[in-house]
Design a protein around this motif. Sequence first.
Motif, PDB file in Angstrom:
ATOM      1  N   THR A  27       0.858  -1.186   0.000  1.00  0.00           N
ATOM      2  CA  THR A  27       0.000   0.000   0.000  1.00  0.00           C
ATOM      3  C   THR A  27       0.896   1.239   0.000  1.00  0.00           C
ATOM      4  OG1 THR A  27      -0.070   0.193   2.428  1.00  0.00           O
ATOM      5  CG2 THR A  27      -1.761  -1.202   1.382  1.00  0.00           C
ATOM      6  N   LYS A  28       0.297   2.378  -0.253  1.00  0.00           N
ATOM      7  CA  LYS A  28       1.055   3.628  -0.164  1.00  0.00           C
ATOM      8  C   LYS A  28       1.523   3.873   1.271  1.00  0.00           C
ATOM      9  CE  LYS A  28      -1.295   5.915  -4.053  1.00  0.00           C
ATOM     10  NZ  LYS A  28      -2.035   7.118  -4.495  1.00  0.00           N
ATOM     11  N   GLY A  29       0.696   3.502   2.236  1.00  0.00           N
ATOM     12  CA  GLY A  29       1.085   3.669   3.637  1.00  0.00           C
ATOM     13  C   GLY A  29       2.289   2.820   4.001  1.00  0.00           C
ATOM     14  N   HIS A  30       2.310   1.585   3.541  1.00  0.00           N
ATOM     15  CA  HIS A  30       3.460   0.708   3.771  1.00  0.00           C
ATOM     16  C   HIS A  30       4.714   1.301   3.139  1.00  0.00           C
ATOM     17  CE1 HIS A  30       6.056  -2.784   2.550  1.00  0.00           C
ATOM     18  NE2 HIS A  30       5.888  -3.072   3.826  1.00  0.00           N
ATOM     19  N   ALA A  31       4.563   1.881   1.951  1.00  0.00           N
ATOM     20  CA  ALA A  31       5.701   2.504   1.283  1.00  0.00           C
ATOM     21  C   ALA A  31       6.249   3.675   2.100  1.00  0.00           C
ATOM     22  CB  ALA A  31       5.295   2.972  -0.112  1.00  0.00           C
ATOM     23  N   LEU A  32       5.367   4.464   2.686  1.00  0.00           N
ATOM     24  CA  LEU A  32       5.830   5.588   3.516  1.00  0.00           C
ATOM     25  C   LEU A  32       6.583   5.090   4.745  1.00  0.00           C
ATOM     26  CD1 LEU A  32       2.888   8.166   3.422  1.00  0.00           C
ATOM     27  CD2 LEU A  32       5.059   8.227   2.192  1.00  0.00           C
ATOM     28  N   GLU A  33       6.161   3.967   5.298  1.00  0.00           N
ATOM     29  CA  GLU A  33       6.888   3.388   6.429  1.00  0.00           C
ATOM     30  C   GLU A  33       8.301   2.994   6.011  1.00  0.00           C
ATOM     31  OE1 GLU A  33       4.398   0.193   7.696  1.00  0.00           O
ATOM     32  OE2 GLU A  33       2.906   1.508   8.624  1.00  0.00           O
ATOM     33  N   ILE A  34       8.439   2.472   4.796  1.00  0.00           N
ATOM     34  CA  ILE A  34       9.772   2.125   4.272  1.00  0.00           C
ATOM     35  C   ILE A  34      10.616   3.389   4.103  1.00  0.00           C
ATOM     36  CG2 ILE A  34      11.002   1.235   2.245  1.00  0.00           C
ATOM     37  CD1 ILE A  34       8.653  -0.729   1.879  1.00  0.00           C
ATOM     38  N   VAL A  35      10.002   4.448   3.568  1.00  0.00           N
ATOM     39  CA  VAL A  35      10.724   5.709   3.383  1.00  0.00           C
ATOM     40  C   VAL A  35      11.215   6.246   4.724  1.00  0.00           C
ATOM     41  CG1 VAL A  35      10.492   8.128   2.679  1.00  0.00           C
ATOM     42  CG2 VAL A  35       9.527   6.308   1.250  1.00  0.00           C
ATOM     43  N   ILE A  43       5.261  14.144   7.460  1.00  0.00           N
ATOM     44  CA  ILE A  43       4.665  13.950   6.147  1.00  0.00           C
ATOM     45  C   ILE A  43       3.291  14.595   6.040  1.00  0.00           C
ATOM     46  CG2 ILE A  43       3.845  12.237   4.490  1.00  0.00           C
ATOM     47  CD1 ILE A  43       5.980  10.326   5.545  1.00  0.00           C
ATOM     48  N   PHE A  44       3.121  15.390   4.970  1.00  0.00           N
ATOM     49  CA  PHE A  44       1.823  15.952   4.592  1.00  0.00           C
ATOM     50  C   PHE A  44       1.420  15.267   3.285  1.00  0.00           C
ATOM     51  CE2 PHE A  44       4.170  19.091   6.941  1.00  0.00           C
ATOM     52  CZ  PHE A  44       3.240  19.689   7.781  1.00  0.00           C
ATOM     53  N   SER A  45       0.272  14.596   3.279  1.00  0.00           N
ATOM     54  CA  SER A  45      -0.127  13.844   2.085  1.00  0.00           C
ATOM     55  C   SER A  45      -1.409  14.412   1.490  1.00  0.00           C
ATOM     56  CB  SER A  45      -0.326  12.369   2.427  1.00  0.00           C
ATOM     57  OG  SER A  45      -1.335  12.188   3.394  1.00  0.00           O
ATOM     58  N   VAL A  46      -1.541  14.213   0.159  1.00  0.00           N
ATOM     59  CA  VAL A  46      -2.695  14.712  -0.575  1.00  0.00           C
ATOM     60  C   VAL A  46      -3.201  13.592  -1.488  1.00  0.00           C
ATOM     61  CG1 VAL A  46      -3.641  16.662  -1.864  1.00  0.00           C
ATOM     62  CG2 VAL A  46      -1.425  16.901  -0.705  1.00  0.00           C
ATOM     63  N   GLN A 103      -3.413   7.600   6.727  1.00  0.00           N
ATOM     64  CA  GLN A 103      -3.246   7.039   8.067  1.00  0.00           C
ATOM     65  C   GLN A 103      -1.791   7.076   8.530  1.00  0.00           C
ATOM     66  OE1 GLN A 103      -5.121   3.252   7.056  1.00  0.00           O
ATOM     67  NE2 GLN A 103      -6.787   3.690   8.484  1.00  0.00           N
ATOM     68  N   THR A 104      -0.860   7.055   7.597  1.00  0.00           N
ATOM     69  CA  THR A 104       0.561   7.025   7.937  1.00  0.00           C
ATOM     70  C   THR A 104       1.158   8.423   8.026  1.00  0.00           C
ATOM     71  OG1 THR A 104       0.647   4.963   6.675  1.00  0.00           O
ATOM     72  CG2 THR A 104       2.739   5.885   7.314  1.00  0.00           C
ATOM     73  N   SER A 105       0.453   9.424   7.521  1.00  0.00           N
ATOM     74  CA  SER A 105       0.967  10.794   7.476  1.00  0.00           C
ATOM     75  C   SER A 105       0.716  11.523   8.788  1.00  0.00           C
ATOM     76  CB  SER A 105       0.284  11.567   6.339  1.00  0.00           C
ATOM     77  OG  SER A 105       0.496  10.928   5.097  1.00  0.00           O
TER      78      SER A 105
END
Length: 251
Positions: free
Chosen positions: A187-195, A203-206, A217-219
Amino acid sequence: MTIEKMIITDLDGTFVKDSRKVASIDQQSLLDLKETMQVGIATGRSIKEIEFIEEQTGIKADVKIGFNGAVVEVGGERIFEQTISKDSLEPILAYIQEKELVFDALDGDQRIGTHKSEDIERLWNMQLVEPEGLFELLQQKKIFKINIRPDADKSDELLEELTEQFPNLSICKSGEKRIEITPKNITKGHALEIVRQHKDLQIFSVGDSENDISMFQTSNYSFCMSHASAQVKQYASTVINNFYEVKKLIA
């Protein structure tokens, strides 16, 4: 350690609101934001298509997340990638073939399948191909993501059936006429955790679609486009009408 800020945006329906071209006011707002924070792009599309938008806008993304998180690049270096395993790919392709579903499978270079489109501007220099021996060919390829494209009135029912039959895959809707399939837990959220394992970020997400919920949820703070469904909006910190509003709200 200093915590850096990053604005990370979905593309279709968000930064590229009409899925064709970035509006000049949105382009300028992201350029302005890049002066004080890092910029990321998180999309269901490929890295190749992210690069198309970079060329169109002149904005180089510090973080690129393709295929809803199946590929992650930081500073031009690929730090993660995961394709749909052969054990998962074979049965989902058999299901698609049996049901005669319209679809396209993404290998990073082409969209391979039965989906057709005359709207060239939405393809972002990607080819739609339907080669002979389609399903046999796909089983031999590295596939990061599959889009199934049902009629709007059948998408919810199909989503439920797919989720029940293929629990070893991540499956979500992205609009009324597209269901997206990626490897399990991608998921995109999982990717942000990797980053975040590589960068300490605020993180600010749109975004605007179901595939953006995990990113919200991860931002630390999230913005959802007003045309999104009520389900997606409930996960965002703030609802906006246009991408360029983010600049004023963050400042």
